[in-house]
Scaffold this motif. Structure first.
Motif, mmCIF file in Angstrom:
data_model
loop_
_atom_site.group_PDB
_atom_site.id
_atom_site.type_symbol
_atom_site.label_atom_id
_atom_site.label_comp_id
_atom_site.label_asym_id
_atom_site.label_seq_id
_atom_site.Cartn_x
_atom_site.Cartn_y
_atom_site.Cartn_z
ATOM 1 N N ARG A 1 -52.672 88.953 109.041
ATOM 2 C CA ARG A 1 -52.763 88.867 107.569
ATOM 3 C C ARG A 1 -51.627 88.012 106.999
ATOM 4 O O ARG A 1 -51.841 87.213 106.090
ATOM 5 C CB ARG A 1 -52.769 90.263 106.942
ATOM 6 C CG ARG A 1 -54.145 90.942 107.054
ATOM 7 C CD ARG A 1 -54.154 92.354 106.479
ATOM 8 N NE ARG A 1 -53.703 92.437 105.109
ATOM 9 C CZ ARG A 1 -54.458 92.197 104.032
ATOM 10 N NH1 ARG A 1 -55.713 91.840 104.187
ATOM 11 N NH2 ARG A 1 -53.964 92.318 102.817
ATOM 12 N N ARG B 1 -52.476 84.555 107.270
ATOM 13 C CA ARG B 1 -53.716 84.232 106.550
ATOM 14 C C ARG B 1 -54.774 83.632 107.464
ATOM 15 O O ARG B 1 -55.503 82.717 107.072
ATOM 16 C CB ARG B 1 -53.448 83.278 105.376
ATOM 17 C CG ARG B 1 -52.532 83.878 104.329
ATOM 18 C CD ARG B 1 -52.167 82.835 103.294
ATOM 19 N NE ARG B 1 -51.023 83.277 102.521
ATOM 20 C CZ ARG B 1 -51.081 84.133 101.518
ATOM 21 N NH1 ARG B 1 -52.240 84.645 101.156
ATOM 22 N NH2 ARG B 1 -49.983 84.492 100.876
ATOM 23 N N GLN C 1 -60.201 82.550 109.913
ATOM 24 C CA GLN C 1 -60.661 82.243 108.555
ATOM 25 C C GLN C 1 -60.697 80.739 108.314
ATOM 26 O O GLN C 1 -59.937 80.210 107.513
ATOM 27 C CB GLN C 1 -59.742 82.902 107.533
ATOM 28 C CG GLN C 1 -60.135 84.344 107.265
ATOM 29 C CD GLN C 1 -59.228 85.009 106.261
ATOM 30 O OE1 GLN C 1 -58.041 84.738 106.214
ATOM 31 N NE2 GLN C 1 -59.777 85.891 105.449
ATOM 32 N N SER D 1 -58.559 88.465 107.581
ATOM 33 C CA SER D 1 -58.357 89.387 106.455
ATOM 34 C C SER D 1 -58.004 90.794 106.921
ATOM 35 O O SER D 1 -57.558 91.619 106.133
ATOM 36 C CB SER D 1 -59.620 89.449 105.600
ATOM 37 O OG SER D 1 -60.640 90.093 106.349
#
Ligand code: ADP
Ligand code: MG
Ligand code: ZN
Length: 483
Positions: free
Chosen positions: A179, A182, A17, A185
């Motif tokens: 998760r 982070r 991410q 997701s």
């Protein structure tokens, strides 16, 4: 008949991410692209002469994952070209890591099918880039390069799992860790996390590694477990019939519940790996790795252990709460705001609250019930201001309206519990005189009838009678009638 033992190794692909892609400044958030082929540039569409530049954030996230999986972080990294031709790969090669991955030789402790702890060795974690997305139409295919070049992490296990349940447990825990960090997701419907299961079977007791097949692109836990179970059965049948398992790459046909052959065995030499000439080796500084180590959050195992010792929860209660970092901290905020026991708070979350989440399909982040309000409500039940049943009504009201003051809702709905004995007594007298047959049954020794009578009391008092007080009064009134 020979008994067989499955051998499973997993390869997990996780998109990272980051804001930008692995080797260019295009946005990596392709699911928010206005249209196909808008988040693209000469680098991620493979135009001649375009030069890749490493994404520092992706490297940082890879290190976080490596450390969380107890790996050694390799300070000297190189990138390699993995060559193959496919329309979703504009350069004709994928930039990956080959002989020097960013992290290696780690492990993850999981629970196997008998809930016993076991260790899975993590062979390597390496960085690479995602491919473009193809959509197959009737007479042609469309290609969208928005996903091309998105940072991708590949986590490879040793073939240490011996049951489908263990593979599921490993995959679930990897997802939870990603998760927590982070960095992903875990949204498998969007394809940001994909599994490949390598499966073989061998006679129980043997330690040889037999020929494996690899099932690609498993996009859900359900697909992972069904496909692996199918493949185990299929291979056992092949051996039972005197055949040999052929090494091949398989796909999973979800609709028909079968694996299908995609291509034969491919070896490293088929990819003609060679060092990426456009990227110099990456030397990581020890101090940077140490800084990243200091950023590591409390991970699921540590949190579970702390919940068991600090909150006096059972392992399975703690495990439920720590499955998601957000759920664990929600629980902790309620505990901090409430006078009720941690067991009571756990059962409100595990019961009515999770039921609402399941029924509504909402994620915790989408539910805006402040922890203080939830704590207030639980305390109202604990101190008997309202009954447990009324508590559930109030909770559902708060969840639906996104907050609201529990005291206010109790007032509006007139749910306050009454321990005023006169009011309850009156209701009981009326019920007993309306139901002489039931009274007679009780007097004749049928004690279970009390349950039914209590139901009548709850109904007559609209659930507001304190059940302990009501029961005491009911038994007394019944005994009176013996005389
Ligand atoms: P490579 O893809 O480089 O040839 P391997 O074939 O050794 O590497 O491993 C790829 C994946 O397959 C790993 O996750 C590994 O654990 C798994 N694997 C390797 N051999 C077997 C086997 N005989 N049965 C099941 N899984 C295996
Ligand atoms: Mg593979
Ligand atoms: Zn780009």
């Amino acid at each position: 008949m020979t008994q067989y033992e499955p051998v499973i190794g997993l390869e997990i692909h996780a998109e990272l991410q980051t804001n930008s892609k692995m080797f260019c400044s295009c946005s990596a958030d392709y699911s928010n692209a206005p249209e196909p082929n808008t988040f693209i540039c000469p680098v991620c569409t493979g135009l001649p002469g375009a030069m890749p530049v490493l994404n520092k954030k992706a490297i940082e996230q890879a290190i976080l994952v490596g450390l969380s999986l107890n790996c050694s972080i390799n300070e000297f990294n190189t990138f390699a070209r993995k060559n193959y031709f496919y329309p979703d790969l504009p350069k004709g090669y994928q930039i990956s890591q080959y002989d020097l991955p960013i992290a290696s030789k780690g492990f993850l402790d999981i629970l196997d099918d008998t809930e016993s702890p076991m260790r899975v060795v993590v062979r390597r974690v390496h960085l690479e880039e995602d491919t473009a997305k193809l959509s197959h139409e009737k007479n042609y295919a469309l290609v969208d390069f928005n996903r091309a070049g998105v940072p991708l992490l590949e986590i490879v296990s040793e073939p240490d799992m011996r049951t489908v349940e263990a593979a599921l447990s490993y995959a679930t825990k990897i997802r939870a860790i990603l998760r927590y960090l982070r960095v992903n997701s875990g949204d498998m419907e969007k394809g940001v996390l994909r599994f490949e299961a390598n499966v073989s079977v061998r006679p129980s007791g043997s330690s040889e590694l037999r020929t494996r097949t690899e099932i690609k692109n498993l996009n859900s836990f359900r697909a992972l477990t069904r496909a692996s179970a199918y493949e185990i059965e299929r291979q056992i049948k092949v051996y039972e019939n005197g055949g040999e398992v052929v090494q091949e790459t398989l796909g999973w046909d979800e609709a028909h519940g079968v694996t299908v052959s995609q291509r034969g065995k491919e070896d490293a030499h088929d990819y003609r790996y060679f060092p990426e000439p456009d990227l110099p080796p990456l030397q990581l500084e020890r101090t940077w790795i140490d800084d990243i180590k200091n950023q590591l959050p409390e991970l699921p195992d540590a949190k579970t252990a702390r919940f068991i010792s600090d909150f006096k929860l059972t392992p399975s209660e703690a495990h439920l709460l720590t499955s998601e970092q957000t759920l664990a901290s929600y629980f902790e905020s309620i505990v901090a705001n409430s006078k009720s026991s941690t067991k009571t708070i756990h059962s409100w979350i595990a019961g009515e609250f999770m039921r609402y989440m399941n029924d509504s399909g909402l994620a915790l982040e989408e539910i805006n019930l402040p922890a203080e309000k939830f704590a207030q409500l639980i305390d109202m039940v604990t101190d008997k201001t309202i009954s447990g049943n009324s508590g559930k009504i109030v909770l559902n009201e708060m969840l639906k309206s996104g907050g609201g003051d529990p005291q206010e809702i109790v007032k509006v709905k007139n749910l306050a519990q009454v321990s005023d004995t006169g009011f309850i007594q009156e209701a009981i007298e009326k019920i007993l005189s309306d139901n002489p047959k039931e009274v007679e049954q009780f007097l004749a020794g049928k004690e279970t009838i009390i349950q039914w009578l209590m139901g009548q009391v709850a109904r007559a008092t609209k659930g507001k009678a304190d059940p302990n007080v009501a029961k005491e009064l009911l038994v007394k009134a019944l005994e009176e009638r013996r005389k």
